[in-house]
Design a protein around this motif. Sequence first.
Motif, PDB file in Angstrom:
ATOM      1  N   GLU A  55       0.805  -1.230   0.000  1.00 25.20           N
ATOM      2  CA  GLU A  55       0.000   0.000   0.000  1.00 25.20           C
ATOM      3  C   GLU A  55       0.837   1.279   0.000  1.00 25.20           C
ATOM      4  N   GLU A  56       1.998   1.223   0.606  1.00 23.62           N
ATOM      5  CA  GLU A  56       2.816   2.418   0.818  1.00 23.62           C
ATOM      6  C   GLU A  56       3.145   3.191  -0.453  1.00 23.62           C
ATOM      7  N   PRO A  57       3.528   2.548  -1.555  1.00 20.97           N
ATOM      8  CA  PRO A  57       3.840   3.338  -2.762  1.00 20.97           C
ATOM      9  C   PRO A  57       2.659   4.187  -3.244  1.00 20.97           C
ATOM     10  N   SER A  58       1.450   3.649  -3.224  1.00 19.41           N
ATOM     11  CA  SER A  58       0.305   4.438  -3.679  1.00 19.41           C
ATOM     12  C   SER A  58      -0.014   5.549  -2.678  1.00 19.41           C
ATOM     13  N   GLN A  59       0.188   5.291  -1.386  1.00 20.01           N
ATOM     14  CA  GLN A  59      -0.017   6.339  -0.381  1.00 20.01           C
ATOM     15  C   GLN A  59       0.993   7.465  -0.571  1.00 20.01           C
ATOM     16  N   ARG A  60       2.231   7.103  -0.838  1.00 16.88           N
ATOM     17  CA  ARG A  60       3.276   8.107  -1.065  1.00 16.88           C
ATOM     18  C   ARG A  60       2.961   8.923  -2.312  1.00 16.88           C
ATOM     19  N   GLU A  61       2.523   8.264  -3.371  1.00 17.93           N
ATOM     20  CA  GLU A  61       2.172   8.962  -4.606  1.00 17.93           C
ATOM     21  C   GLU A  61       1.024   9.945  -4.358  1.00 17.93           C
ATOM     22  N   ARG A  62       0.015   9.485  -3.624  1.00 17.19           N
ATOM     23  CA  ARG A  62      -1.127  10.346  -3.290  1.00 17.19           C
ATOM     24  C   ARG A  62      -0.667  11.551  -2.471  1.00 17.19           C
ATOM     25  N   SER A  63       0.200  11.316  -1.507  1.00 16.56           N
ATOM     26  CA  SER A  63       0.717  12.392  -0.666  1.00 16.56           C
ATOM     27  C   SER A  63       1.520  13.399  -1.488  1.00 16.56           C
ATOM     28  N   ASN A  64       2.356  12.903  -2.385  1.00 15.83           N
ATOM     29  CA  ASN A  64       3.133  13.794  -3.245  1.00 15.83           C
ATOM     30  C   ASN A  64       2.227  14.611  -4.146  1.00 15.83           C
ATOM     31  N   SER A  65       1.157  14.018  -4.630  1.00 13.09           N
ATOM     32  CA  SER A  65       0.203  14.721  -5.479  1.00 13.09           C
ATOM     33  C   SER A  65      -0.472  15.855  -4.710  1.00 13.09           C
ATOM     34  N   VAL A  66      -0.883  15.584  -3.484  1.00 13.93           N
ATOM     35  CA  VAL A  66      -1.507  16.614  -2.647  1.00 13.93           C
ATOM     36  C   VAL A  66      -0.507  17.734  -2.372  1.00 13.93           C
ATOM     37  N   ALA A  67       0.720  17.382  -2.048  1.00 10.84           N
ATOM     38  CA  ALA A  67       1.751  18.386  -1.774  1.00 10.84           C
ATOM     39  C   ALA A  67       1.988  19.253  -3.008  1.00 10.84           C
ATOM     40  N   GLN A  68       1.985  18.637  -4.185  1.00 15.00           N
ATOM     41  CA  GLN A  68       2.192  19.400  -5.412  1.00 15.00           C
ATOM     42  C   GLN A  68       1.043  20.379  -5.647  1.00 15.00           C
ATOM     43  N   ARG A  69      -0.201  19.920  -5.430  1.00 20.21           N
ATOM     44  CA  ARG A  69      -1.354  20.812  -5.613  1.00 20.21           C
ATOM     45  C   ARG A  69      -1.304  21.969  -4.624  1.00 20.21           C
ATOM     46  N   GLN A  70      -0.900  21.695  -3.389  1.00 21.41           N
ATOM     47  CA  GLN A  70      -0.780  22.768  -2.397  1.00 21.41           C
ATOM     48  C   GLN A  70       0.296  23.753  -2.819  1.00 21.41           C
ATOM     49  N   SER A  71       1.394  23.231  -3.349  1.00 23.25           N
ATOM     50  CA  SER A  71       2.464  24.080  -3.821  1.00 23.25           C
ATOM     51  C   SER A  71       2.003  24.956  -4.976  1.00 23.25           C
ATOM     52  N   ASP A  72       1.203  24.396  -5.857  1.00 24.19           N
ATOM     53  CA  ASP A  72       0.674  25.160  -6.988  1.00 24.19           C
ATOM     54  C   ASP A  72      -0.156  26.346  -6.528  1.00 24.19           C
ATOM     55  N   PHE A  73      -0.831  26.183  -5.390  1.00 22.13           N
ATOM     56  CA  PHE A  73      -1.667  27.243  -4.848  1.00 22.13           C
ATOM     57  C   PHE A  73      -0.942  28.025  -3.746  1.00 22.13           C
TER      58      PHE A  73
END
Length: 75
Positions: A55-73
Amino acid sequence: RRLMYSQAADCRLDAQGRIVIPPYMRDYAQIRNEVYILGANEYAEVWAREIWDQEEPSQRERSNSVAQRQSDFQL
């Protein structure tokens, strides 16, 4: 949350001070041997090592995606 906490159980400690997870919870979580205990804000999660390793790789990917969206804003 209510449903999740309704499945809570009082767990005793064994003679060595370890938490004894009830068999029905071990079965549900597919815990056979080793576990990870993950801090999750106000609570902790206990994962079977084999399940978290999958499960960890998909959780990490999801977390990185959220961090990127926050960074975009610039959050």
